[in-house]
Design a protein around this motif. Structure first.
Motif, short mmCIF file in Angstrom:
data_model
loop_
_atom_site.label_atom_id
_atom_site.label_comp_id
_atom_site.label_asym_id
_atom_site.label_seq_id
_atom_site.Cartn_x
_atom_site.Cartn_y
_atom_site.Cartn_z
N GLY A 133 -67.33 1.20 93.64
CA GLY A 133 -66.40 2.31 93.67
C GLY A 133 -66.05 2.79 92.27
O GLY A 133 -66.50 2.22 91.27
N VAL A 134 -65.20 3.81 92.19
CA VAL A 134 -64.85 4.41 90.90
C VAL A 134 -64.25 3.37 89.94
O VAL A 134 -64.53 3.38 88.75
N LYS A 135 -63.44 2.47 90.46
CA LYS A 135 -62.80 1.44 89.62
C LYS A 135 -63.48 0.08 89.76
O LYS A 135 -62.96 -0.93 89.30
N GLY A 136 -64.64 0.05 90.39
CA GLY A 136 -65.35 -1.20 90.59
C GLY A 136 -66.00 -1.70 89.31
O GLY A 136 -66.29 -0.94 88.40
N LEU A 137 -66.26 -3.01 89.28
CA LEU A 137 -66.82 -3.65 88.09
C LEU A 137 -68.31 -3.94 88.25
O LEU A 137 -68.83 -4.89 87.70
N TYR A 138 -69.00 -3.09 89.02
CA TYR A 138 -70.40 -3.36 89.31
C TYR A 138 -71.29 -3.29 88.08
O TYR A 138 -72.35 -3.93 88.04
N HIS A 139 -70.87 -2.56 87.03
CA HIS A 139 -71.69 -2.52 85.81
C HIS A 139 -71.77 -3.89 85.16
O HIS A 139 -72.75 -4.21 84.49
N ARG A 140 -70.73 -4.74 85.36
CA ARG A 140 -70.77 -6.09 84.80
C ARG A 140 -71.84 -6.94 85.50
O ARG A 140 -72.39 -7.86 84.89
N PHE A 141 -72.13 -6.63 86.76
CA PHE A 141 -73.20 -7.33 87.46
C PHE A 141 -74.54 -7.06 86.76
O PHE A 141 -75.32 -7.98 86.52
N PHE A 142 -74.78 -5.81 86.41
CA PHE A 142 -76.04 -5.48 85.74
C PHE A 142 -76.08 -6.06 84.33
O PHE A 142 -77.09 -6.65 83.91
N GLN A 143 -74.97 -5.92 83.59
CA GLN A 143 -74.92 -6.36 82.20
C GLN A 143 -75.02 -7.88 82.06
O GLN A 143 -75.71 -8.39 81.17
N GLY A 144 -74.28 -8.60 82.89
CA GLY A 144 -74.12 -10.03 82.68
C GLY A 144 -74.90 -10.93 83.61
O GLY A 144 -75.02 -12.13 83.35
N PHE A 145 -75.45 -10.38 84.68
CA PHE A 145 -76.10 -11.21 85.70
C PHE A 145 -77.55 -10.77 85.94
O PHE A 145 -78.48 -11.50 85.62
N LEU A 146 -77.72 -9.59 86.49
CA LEU A 146 -79.07 -9.15 86.87
C LEU A 146 -80.01 -9.08 85.66
O LEU A 146 -81.08 -9.71 85.66
N LEU A 147 -79.63 -8.31 84.63
CA LEU A 147 -80.56 -8.11 83.51
C LEU A 147 -80.80 -9.39 82.70
O LEU A 147 -81.96 -9.70 82.39
N PRO A 148 -79.77 -10.17 82.35
CA PRO A 148 -80.07 -11.44 81.67
C PRO A 148 -80.97 -12.36 82.50
O PRO A 148 -81.82 -13.06 81.95
N SER A 149 -80.78 -12.36 83.82
CA SER A 149 -81.57 -13.25 84.67
C SER A 149 -83.04 -12.83 84.74
O SER A 149 -83.93 -13.66 84.89
N PHE A 150 -83.29 -11.52 84.62
CA PHE A 150 -84.66 -11.02 84.69
C PHE A 150 -85.30 -10.84 83.31
O PHE A 150 -86.52 -10.94 83.18
N THR A 151 -84.48 -10.54 82.29
CA THR A 151 -85.03 -10.17 80.99
C THR A 151 -84.63 -11.12 79.86
O THR A 151 -85.22 -11.08 78.79
N GLY A 152 -83.60 -11.94 80.07
CA GLY A 152 -83.10 -12.81 79.02
C GLY A 152 -82.16 -12.11 78.06
O GLY A 152 -81.61 -12.74 77.15
N GLY A 153 -81.94 -10.81 78.23
CA GLY A 153 -81.05 -10.05 77.36
C GLY A 153 -80.25 -9.04 78.15
O GLY A 153 -80.32 -8.96 79.37
N GLN A 154 -79.49 -8.23 77.37
CA GLN A 154 -78.68 -7.18 77.99
C GLN A 154 -78.99 -5.83 77.35
O GLN A 154 -79.18 -4.84 78.05
N ILE A 155 -79.08 -5.81 76.03
CA ILE A 155 -79.30 -4.56 75.29
C ILE A 155 -80.71 -4.49 74.70
O ILE A 155 -81.43 -3.52 74.90
N THR A 156 -81.13 -5.53 73.99
CA THR A 156 -82.43 -5.49 73.31
C THR A 156 -83.59 -5.45 74.30
O THR A 156 -84.71 -5.09 73.94
N THR A 157 -83.33 -5.80 75.56
CA THR A 157 -84.37 -5.77 76.60
C THR A 157 -84.11 -4.66 77.61
O THR A 157 -84.67 -4.66 78.70
N PHE A 158 -83.25 -3.69 77.24
CA PHE A 158 -82.74 -2.69 78.18
C PHE A 158 -83.84 -1.93 78.90
O PHE A 158 -83.74 -1.63 80.08
N ARG A 159 -84.92 -1.57 78.17
CA ARG A 159 -86.00 -0.81 78.81
C ARG A 159 -87.34 -1.55 78.77
O ARG A 159 -88.41 -0.94 78.76
N SER A 160 -87.25 -2.87 78.76
CA SER A 160 -88.46 -3.69 78.76
C SER A 160 -89.15 -3.66 80.12
O SER A 160 -88.59 -3.18 81.12
#
Length: 373
Positions: A133-160
């Motif tokens: 939702g508008v005030k939901g924290l779903y972006h933290r799921f991508f930043q801290g969970f999904l992307l690190p688990s798949f890529t090992g990073g958050q920013i430096t692997t953003f478009r790997s």
């Protein structure tokens, strides 16, 4: 000793600390904030190695005291409280758990399989929800969970290539997720109503879900991906600004806030967990006890990848968070090609990072200026 507590927005916190220290007219003796909000003020905070040395009985984990150095050689704040995000599970959903899966040690593939089987077994009604939702924290799921688990990073692997795989996975997971999720600012209410049976959110936004029936619920660690179990640590600390009017009393306040009794009271009232060795009682309110076990399971997992919320963004954290929300909208809701979206959003992300000129934060390597790769 009376202590006044003044709660302010992130931007006001930053500007107040900056201007008061610069003018040498400091009125604040203790500054309490999240790690990422304290980090830009490292050289405005007093070294606290001496205070940390007197708190040896607190048993602060080394990973937290290392973070409290803010990249330097001395302690800049004392850890105060911590939280994270976990999966809340109504036990009704366990009948669809894939064969051989351990709900306490899920993989992302198993989560997708579970959501798919659960939806089919639930008359076509999805069992999984996310706070999109508008005030939901779903972006933290991508930043801290999904992307690190798949890529090992958050920013430096953003478009790997690994990030493309992660978002292709997210498209599949979203196809099995409750469409009402785009209206959920938190998950505890739809979980409590039975609209969804499994949901990911910040622990403080989940503890209301079990209500007076904690035995009907589980809270479990986030899943693991190809690189490991990415999890986001939300850490708050207590610092003393340089030139503080009453350093001695400030240290007394910090000492008091890290005592076992106060640490456990914060846990009971706010679902923010001790950063000390305070013994967590067995008779915690049901949901808080469930969350405590899930957070411990994440932190102690052998394949854990500690991630932090963005550090040093200040008032622009919302803009960076929106980049990840944009990826979700364009990929999962609008069906745009993943590679095209990541390349475009990486360009926007790098514009912000180039202006800020800040180093990356965990799990990305520290050092040079952060840039989306």
């Amino acid at each position: 000793m009376p202590v006044a507590f003044n709660q302010v927005e992130t931007g006001i916190f930053a500007s107040t600390l900056t201007t008061q220290v610069a003018a040498k007219k400091v009125q604040i003796s203790v500054a309490g904030a999240l790690h990422g909000d304290l980090a830009p003020h490292s050289d405005r905070l007093t070294d606290l190695d001496d205070l940390l040395g007197t708190l040896g009985d607190r048993g602060f984990p080394q990973e937290l005291t290392d973070l409290a150095k803010l990249g330097g050689g001395t302690t800049k704040y004392i850890p105060w409280m911590q939280a994270s995000y976990v999966l809340a599970v109504n036990k009704k959903a366990l009948e669809w758990l894939p064969s051989g899966a351990d709900v306490q040690k899920l993989t992302y593939d198993q989560l997708l399989d579970w959501a798919t089987k659960g939806r089919a077994g639930n008359g076509g009604k999805p069992i999984l929800g996310i706070p999109a939702g508008v005030k939901g924290l779903y972006h933290r799921f991508f930043q801290g969970f999904l992307l690190p688990s798949f890529t090992g990073g958050q920013i430096t692997t953003f478009r790997s290539a690994e990030a493309v795989t992660a978002w292709e996975y997210m498209k599949e997971l979203w196809a099995q997720t409750a469409r009402g999720s785009t209206n959920y600012d938190n998950l505890q209410e739809p979980l409590q109503r039975g609209e969804v049976l499994v949901g990911f959110d910040h622990v403080a936004r989940l503890v209301g879900a079990p209500g007076d029936k904690p035995d009907d619920w589980l809270m479990v660690p986030a899943p693991s991906g190809p690189k490991g179990l990415g999890y986001m640590l939300v850490l708050a600390g207590l610092g003393i600004p340089q030139g503080a009017p009453d350093v001695a009393k400030a240290k007394q306040v910090i000492t008091a806030l890290t005592t076992p009794d106060v640490q456990l009271e914060v846990l009971k009232q706010n679902a923010f967990f001790p950063v000390t060795n305070a013994p967590v009682p067995a008779d915690l309110p049901g949901a808080v006890g469930l969350a405590q076990k899930a957070i411990k399971g994440q932190r102690e997992a052998p394949n854990a990848i500690l991630s932090l919320p963005p550090v040093g963004l200040g008032a622009r954290d919302g803009e960076v968070g929106q980049i990840f929300k944009n990826c979700f909208k364009e990929i999962c809701l609008d069906g745009k090609p993943v590679r095209q979206v990541l390349d475009a959003q990486a360009t926007e992300l790098n514009k912000i990072l180039a202006e800020l000129k800040i180093p990356c934060w965990q799990p990305d390597p520290a050092g040079a200026e952060c840039k989306a790769g």
